[in-house]
Design an enzyme around this catalytic site. Structure first.
Site, PDB file in Angstrom:
ATOM      1  N   LYS A  83       0.855  -1.192   0.000  1.00  0.00           N
ATOM      2  CA  LYS A  83       0.000   0.000   0.000  1.00  0.00           C
ATOM      3  C   LYS A  83       0.884   1.233   0.000  1.00  0.00           C
ATOM      4  O   LYS A  83       1.760   1.382   0.860  1.00  0.00           O
ATOM      5  CB  LYS A  83      -0.850  -0.026   1.258  1.00  0.00           C
ATOM      6  CG  LYS A  83      -2.293   0.328   1.075  1.00  0.00           C
ATOM      7  CD  LYS A  83      -3.016   0.025   2.387  1.00  0.00           C
ATOM      8  CE  LYS A  83      -4.376   0.614   2.414  1.00  0.00           C
ATOM      9  NZ  LYS A  83      -4.986   0.466   3.747  1.00  0.00           N
TER      10      LYS A  83
HETATM   11  C1  E4P Z   1      -8.398   1.340   3.738  1.00  0.00           C
HETATM   12  O1  E4P Z   1      -7.568   0.630   3.230  1.00  0.00           O
HETATM   13  C2  E4P Z   1      -8.202   2.064   4.989  1.00  0.00           C
HETATM   14  O2  E4P Z   1      -7.459   1.234   5.851  1.00  0.00           O
HETATM   15  C3  E4P Z   1      -9.491   2.363   5.722  1.00  0.00           C
HETATM   16  O3  E4P Z   1     -10.618   1.976   4.965  1.00  0.00           O
HETATM   17  C4  E4P Z   1      -9.576   3.718   6.303  1.00  0.00           C
HETATM   18  O4  E4P Z   1     -10.816   3.854   6.971  1.00  0.00           O
HETATM   19  P1  E4P Z   1     -11.105   5.045   8.002  1.00  0.00           P
HETATM   20  O5  E4P Z   1     -11.302   6.303   7.224  1.00  0.00           O
HETATM   21  O6  E4P Z   1     -12.363   4.603   8.703  1.00  0.00           O
HETATM   22  O7  E4P Z   1      -9.922   5.120   8.916  1.00  0.00           O
END
Ligand code: E4P
Length: 217
Positions: A83
């Protein structure tokens, strides 16, 4: 629509995986912090449990650093998706890492143009954040729809991974629009099973059944 689970909580992943609900997992530095575990150790444990992609996030802010961290994270298991954030440096890292044949999830996407750039850089997944746009009174779901249209217009192979999902309505809408994947916290996935009429109907059946005095076993 594939379901990824947005957590580094191995017990929660195992519970959903036992029901065949887990096509992959996404983590981020905040979720690793919340787990209280070592990133490599917990990610390895998740990769051993799940056959699909498991996203592990880099934390460097320059392309070289992201590439080095991505290669290191990829050593954990074959199903690691690296990522990287949707910055110019992240796009450079995406291109290099995908050219090496690795899965890359470009995260923190908040606009159609960012998604277009990620697809051009060869991203395996683009992660548009619905909830965080809703939080500032913008329409997160409109972003998913826009990216779906743009990717379909040009047959981009990058998968739309609807992220920052906070509600069951987000899941319904993402599926309606045609997101390839939705990543959601375990609690949201479990809540999808709930309906007030199911509870009411079950109460009625059980109460009538008790009146029959019968037993099945
Ligand atoms: C996605 O890969 C992220 O880890 C996640 O969906 C972020 O979510 P949040 O905005 O609830 O922290």
């Amino acid at each position: 629509m594939k379901f990824f689970v947005d957590t580094a909580d191995v017990d929660a992943i195992a519970e959903l995986n036992a029901l065949g609900m887990v096509d992959g997992v996404t983590t981020n530095p905040s979720l690793i912090m919340k787990s209280g575990r070592d990133i490599k150790e917990v990610t390895k444990e998740i990769c051993n449990m799940i056959a699909g992609p498991v996203s592990a996030e880099t934390v460097a802010t320059d392309a070289e650093g992201m590439i080095a961290e991505g290669r290191e994270l990829a050593k954990i298991a074959d199903n690691i998706a690296i990522k990287v954030p949707l910055t110019w440096a992240g796009l450079k890292a995406c291109k290099t890492l995908t050219d090496e044949g690795r899965m890359v999830n470009v995260t923190l996407c908040f606009s159609p143009n960012q998604a277009l750039l990620a697809a051009k850089a060869g991203a395996t997944f683009i992660s548009p954040f619905i909830g965080r746009l809703d939080d500032i009174n913008l329409d997160g779901m409109e972003l998913i729809a826009d990216i779906r249209t743009i990717y379909d217009n040009y047959d981009f192979g990058t998968e739309i991974l609807a992220a920052s999902i906070r509600t069951v309505n987000h899941m319904t809408e993402a599926a309606r629009i045609g997101a390839d994947v939705a990543t959601a916290p375990p609690g949201v996935i479990k809540k999808m099973a709930e309906h007030v009429l199911t509870d009411k109907g079950l109460d009625g059946f059980l109460s009538d059944w008790a009146k029959t005095g019968q037993k099945i076993l």
